[in-house]
Design a protein around this motif. Structure first.
Motif, PDB file in Angstrom:
ATOM      1  N   VAL A 131     -12.837   0.691  -9.135  1.00  0.00           N
ATOM      2  CA  VAL A 131     -12.388   2.048  -8.821  1.00  0.00           C
ATOM      3  C   VAL A 131     -11.318   2.422  -9.840  1.00  0.00           C
ATOM      4  CG1 VAL A 131     -11.343   3.562  -7.094  1.00  0.00           C
ATOM      5  CG2 VAL A 131     -12.835   1.678  -6.377  1.00  0.00           C
ATOM      6  N   LEU A 132     -11.531   3.509 -10.587  1.00  0.00           N
ATOM      7  CA  LEU A 132     -10.652   3.877 -11.681  1.00  0.00           C
ATOM      8  C   LEU A 132      -9.703   5.021 -11.313  1.00  0.00           C
ATOM      9  CD1 LEU A 132     -13.252   3.808 -14.604  1.00  0.00           C
ATOM     10  CD2 LEU A 132     -11.911   1.906 -13.668  1.00  0.00           C
ATOM     11  N   LEU A 133      -8.520   4.985 -11.914  1.00  0.00           N
ATOM     12  CA  LEU A 133      -7.576   6.083 -11.738  1.00  0.00           C
ATOM     13  C   LEU A 133      -8.037   7.257 -12.595  1.00  0.00           C
ATOM     14  CD1 LEU A 133      -4.854   7.225 -10.720  1.00  0.00           C
ATOM     15  CD2 LEU A 133      -3.794   6.222 -12.755  1.00  0.00           C
ATOM     16  N   PRO A 134      -8.291   8.415 -11.990  1.00  0.00           N
ATOM     17  CA  PRO A 134      -8.748   9.573 -12.762  1.00  0.00           C
ATOM     18  C   PRO A 134      -7.697  10.030 -13.781  1.00  0.00           C
ATOM     19  CG  PRO A 134      -9.109   9.892 -10.408  1.00  0.00           C
ATOM     20  CD  PRO A 134      -8.228   8.703 -10.542  1.00  0.00           C
ATOM     21  N   GLY A 135      -8.156  10.682 -14.845  1.00  0.00           N
ATOM     22  CA  GLY A 135      -7.249  11.224 -15.841  1.00  0.00           C
ATOM     23  C   GLY A 135      -6.885  10.216 -16.907  1.00  0.00           C
ATOM     24  N   ASP A 136      -5.910  10.604 -17.749  1.00  0.00           N
ATOM     25  CA  ASP A 136      -5.505   9.715 -18.834  1.00  0.00           C
ATOM     26  C   ASP A 136      -3.998   9.458 -18.861  1.00  0.00           C
ATOM     27  OD1 ASP A 136      -4.650  12.203 -19.552  1.00  0.00           O
ATOM     28  OD2 ASP A 136      -5.755  12.292 -21.447  1.00  0.00           O
ATOM     29  N   LYS A 137      -3.280   9.891 -17.815  1.00  0.00           N
ATOM     30  CA  LYS A 137      -1.840   9.699 -17.762  1.00  0.00           C
ATOM     31  C   LYS A 137      -1.475   8.498 -16.893  1.00  0.00           C
ATOM     32  CE  LYS A 137      -0.756  14.615 -18.350  1.00  0.00           C
ATOM     33  NZ  LYS A 137      -0.062  15.794 -17.765  1.00  0.00           N
ATOM     34  N   GLU A 138      -0.330   7.882 -17.198  1.00  0.00           N
ATOM     35  CA  GLU A 138       0.133   6.774 -16.388  1.00  0.00           C
ATOM     36  C   GLU A 138       0.843   7.304 -15.145  1.00  0.00           C
ATOM     37  OE1 GLU A 138       2.680   4.571 -18.968  1.00  0.00           O
ATOM     38  OE2 GLU A 138       4.451   5.764 -18.472  1.00  0.00           O
ATOM     39  N   LYS A 139       0.632   6.619 -14.049  1.00  0.00           N
ATOM     40  CA  LYS A 139       1.246   7.018 -12.787  1.00  0.00           C
ATOM     41  C   LYS A 139       1.729   5.772 -12.039  1.00  0.00           C
ATOM     42  CE  LYS A 139      -1.476  11.263 -12.130  1.00  0.00           C
ATOM     43  NZ  LYS A 139      -0.315  12.170 -12.189  1.00  0.00           N
ATOM     44  N   TRP A 140       2.608   6.019 -11.066  1.00  0.00           N
ATOM     45  CA  TRP A 140       3.106   4.944 -10.221  1.00  0.00           C
ATOM     46  C   TRP A 140       2.584   5.156  -8.803  1.00  0.00           C
ATOM     47  CZ3 TRP A 140       5.545   6.744 -14.413  1.00  0.00           C
ATOM     48  CH2 TRP A 140       6.159   5.817 -15.274  1.00  0.00           C
ATOM     49  N   ILE A 141       2.155   4.092  -8.161  1.00  0.00           N
ATOM     50  CA  ILE A 141       1.700   4.200  -6.776  1.00  0.00           C
ATOM     51  C   ILE A 141       2.919   4.438  -5.896  1.00  0.00           C
ATOM     52  CG2 ILE A 141       0.609   3.009  -4.837  1.00  0.00           C
ATOM     53  CD1 ILE A 141      -1.092   1.488  -6.837  1.00  0.00           C
ATOM     54  N   SER A 142       2.931   5.566  -5.181  1.00  0.00           N
ATOM     55  CA  SER A 142       4.066   5.921  -4.329  1.00  0.00           C
ATOM     56  C   SER A 142       3.801   5.658  -2.852  1.00  0.00           C
ATOM     57  CB  SER A 142       4.434   7.398  -4.524  1.00  0.00           C
ATOM     58  OG  SER A 142       3.326   8.240  -4.206  1.00  0.00           O
ATOM     59  N   ARG A 143       2.528   5.601  -2.488  1.00  0.00           N
ATOM     60  CA  ARG A 143       2.178   5.335  -1.084  1.00  0.00           C
ATOM     61  C   ARG A 143       0.803   4.688  -1.035  1.00  0.00           C
ATOM     62  NH1 ARG A 143      -0.123   8.152   3.492  1.00  0.00           N
ATOM     63  NH2 ARG A 143       0.880   7.486   5.441  1.00  0.00           N
ATOM     64  N   LEU A 144       0.671   3.717  -0.152  1.00  0.00           N
ATOM     65  CA  LEU A 144      -0.596   3.017   0.020  1.00  0.00           C
ATOM     66  C   LEU A 144      -0.809   2.799   1.509  1.00  0.00           C
ATOM     67  CD1 LEU A 144      -3.022   1.588  -1.215  1.00  0.00           C
ATOM     68  CD2 LEU A 144      -1.594  -0.423  -1.581  1.00  0.00           C
ATOM     69  N   ASN A 145      -1.680   3.579   2.083  1.00  0.00           N
ATOM     70  CA  ASN A 145      -1.891   3.557   3.531  1.00  0.00           C
ATOM     71  C   ASN A 145      -2.790   2.379   3.919  1.00  0.00           C
ATOM     72  OD1 ASN A 145      -2.913   4.101   6.209  1.00  0.00           O
ATOM     73  ND2 ASN A 145      -2.144   6.182   5.969  1.00  0.00           N
ATOM     74  N   GLY A 146      -2.178   1.349   4.506  1.00  0.00           N
ATOM     75  CA  GLY A 146      -2.917   0.150   4.870  1.00  0.00           C
ATOM     76  C   GLY A 146      -4.028   0.408   5.865  1.00  0.00           C
ATOM     77  N   LYS A 147      -3.795   1.320   6.802  1.00  0.00           N
ATOM     78  CA  LYS A 147      -4.806   1.626   7.804  1.00  0.00           C
ATOM     79  C   LYS A 147      -6.039   2.252   7.170  1.00  0.00           C
ATOM     80  CE  LYS A 147      -5.471   4.063  12.193  1.00  0.00           C
ATOM     81  NZ  LYS A 147      -4.834   4.939  13.223  1.00  0.00           N
ATOM     82  N   THR A 148      -5.823   3.137   6.197  1.00  0.00           N
ATOM     83  CA  THR A 148      -6.946   3.793   5.540  1.00  0.00           C
ATOM     84  C   THR A 148      -7.729   2.806   4.677  1.00  0.00           C
ATOM     85  OG1 THR A 148      -5.678   5.858   5.505  1.00  0.00           O
ATOM     86  CG2 THR A 148      -7.618   5.755   4.094  1.00  0.00           C
ATOM     87  N   VAL A 149      -7.031   1.877   4.031  1.00  0.00           N
ATOM     88  CA  VAL A 149      -7.727   0.836   3.261  1.00  0.00           C
ATOM     89  C   VAL A 149      -8.595  -0.004   4.197  1.00  0.00           C
ATOM     90  CG1 VAL A 149      -7.456  -1.200   1.808  1.00  0.00           C
ATOM     91  CG2 VAL A 149      -5.916   0.737   1.510  1.00  0.00           C
ATOM     92  N   ALA A 150      -8.055  -0.332   5.358  1.00  0.00           N
ATOM     93  CA  ALA A 150      -8.828  -1.097   6.344  1.00  0.00           C
ATOM     94  C   ALA A 150     -10.060  -0.312   6.797  1.00  0.00           C
ATOM     95  CB  ALA A 150      -7.945  -1.441   7.544  1.00  0.00           C
ATOM     96  N   GLU A 151      -9.906   1.006   6.938  1.00  0.00           N
ATOM     97  CA  GLU A 151     -11.049   1.847   7.337  1.00  0.00           C
ATOM     98  C   GLU A 151     -12.123   1.844   6.256  1.00  0.00           C
ATOM     99  OE1 GLU A 151      -9.213   5.578   8.082  1.00  0.00           O
ATOM    100  OE2 GLU A 151      -8.505   5.040  10.088  1.00  0.00           O
ATOM    101  N   ALA A 152     -11.696   1.795   4.991  1.00  0.00           N
ATOM    102  CA  ALA A 152     -12.663   1.734   3.890  1.00  0.00           C
ATOM    103  C   ALA A 152     -13.488   0.459   3.988  1.00  0.00           C
ATOM    104  CB  ALA A 152     -11.929   1.791   2.549  1.00  0.00           C
ATOM    105  N   CYS A 153     -12.841  -0.645   4.320  1.00  0.00           N
ATOM    106  CA  CYS A 153     -13.563  -1.915   4.482  1.00  0.00           C
ATOM    107  C   CYS A 153     -14.464  -1.879   5.714  1.00  0.00           C
ATOM    108  CB  CYS A 153     -12.571  -3.075   4.596  1.00  0.00           C
ATOM    109  SG  CYS A 153     -11.708  -3.456   3.064  1.00  0.00           S
ATOM    110  N   LYS A 154     -13.979  -1.223   6.745  1.00  0.00           N
ATOM    111  CA  LYS A 154     -14.761  -1.117   7.981  1.00  0.00           C
ATOM    112  C   LYS A 154     -16.055  -0.353   7.752  1.00  0.00           C
ATOM    113  CE  LYS A 154     -14.245   0.218  12.845  1.00  0.00           C
ATOM    114  NZ  LYS A 154     -13.332   0.854  13.831  1.00  0.00           N
ATOM    115  N   LEU A 155     -16.019   0.643   6.865  1.00  0.00           N
ATOM    116  CA  LEU A 155     -17.224   1.410   6.544  1.00  0.00           C
ATOM    117  C   LEU A 155     -18.309   0.526   5.941  1.00  0.00           C
ATOM    118  CD1 LEU A 155     -15.662   4.653   5.021  1.00  0.00           C
ATOM    119  CD2 LEU A 155     -16.887   4.464   7.198  1.00  0.00           C
ATOM    120  N   MET A 156     -17.883  -0.591   5.341  1.00  0.00           N
ATOM    121  CA  MET A 156     -18.839  -1.529   4.735  1.00  0.00           C
ATOM    122  C   MET A 156     -19.236  -2.648   5.683  1.00  0.00           C
ATOM    123  SD  MET A 156     -17.525  -1.826   0.783  1.00  0.00           S
ATOM    124  CE  MET A 156     -15.956  -2.591   1.158  1.00  0.00           C
TER     125      MET A 156
END
Length: 239
Positions: A131-156
């Motif tokens: 999974v790639l970061l869109p665009g060509d600029k550097e960015k910093w991760i400011s928030r990472l929702n653990g529940k939503t990541v778990a939901e992504a795995c649940k979909l699989m």
């Protein structure tokens, strides 16, 4: 718990219950807003745990293991303080003793200890997708929702929607960064392990929802938010 304040309150109550029962109890409130470590899913999490015992797991997972382990050693009377306990635990990891103990546990429970050196002995997903970061600029991760990541795995199929649903042990997500990590446009932000392109597409869409970015550097949050070793008696009768 949904807030740090409520988590601390619960931890204090649990510690007090232990002391009233004359049992040594300590509690640690940890950051669960984002996943602990980088891996989410059965096979990938086990592999990450083994990597940590080999001495090169994610920094936050290692820190929590050392923190909890140090507290336990002091409470069990195996170390005089947490500083010396941490030094001893680091030696146990670096010497290979921790990994050897895992091998022993696996064997005694009827498993194959060869998995420690060959992760392919565990269930493997059919497809690996970056999974790639869109665009060509550097960015910093400011928030990472653990529940939503778990939901992504649940979909699989990594989790159950209802009792009795089968669980796919092979699928999962391995993050390439956490809150505070800098990622350049076009670089991978995560690897998805799935069994079909449709499955991966759904997980990828959900994963994009889970991550927010900043154009400025973001501080890495501590994994341990609070420690409750002993508290004054609480008025449990009023609760």
């Amino acid at each position: 718990m949904d807030t740090e304040e409520r988590a601390v309150e619960l931890a204090r109550t649990m510690v007090e219950v232990g002391h009233r029962l004359k049992r040594p109890v300590s509690a640690v409130v940890t950051d669960m807003e984002q996943p602990l470590g980088n891996a989410v899913g059965h096979t990938v999490e086990v592999a990450e745990a083994i990597d940590t015992l080999k001495g090169h797991g994610p920094a936050d997972l290692r820190e929590l293991c050392l923190s909890l382990g140090s507290m336990a050693m002091v409470q069990a009377g195996k170390s005089v303080d947490e500083t010396s306990a941490r030094i001893e635990l680091e030696k146990i990891i670096s010497s290979g003793k921790a990994l050897a103990k895992l091998s022993e546990l696996i064997k005694k429970q009827g498993g194959n200890p060869a998995v420690i050196d060959n992760y392919t002995l565990m269930p493997q997903a059919k497809i690996k997708h970056e999974v790639l970061l869109p665009g060509d600029k550097e960015k910093w991760i400011s928030r990472l929702n653990g529940k939503t990541v778990a939901e992504a795995c649940k979909l699989m199929g990594a989790g159950r929607s209802k009792k009795g649903d089968p669980i796919n042990l092979a699928v999962g997500i391995v993050l390439k960064g956490k809150v505070g990590s800098k990622i350049r446009g076009g670089e991978s932000i995560a690897t998805i392990y799935g069994d079909s392109q449709e499955m991966i597409k759904m997980a990828e869409s959900k994963l994009y929802e889970a991550i927010e970015y900043s154009d400025r550097a973001v501080e890495v949050p501590p994994v341990v938010r609070a420690r409750i070793l002993r508290e004054s008696p609480l008025s449990l009768a009023k609760k």
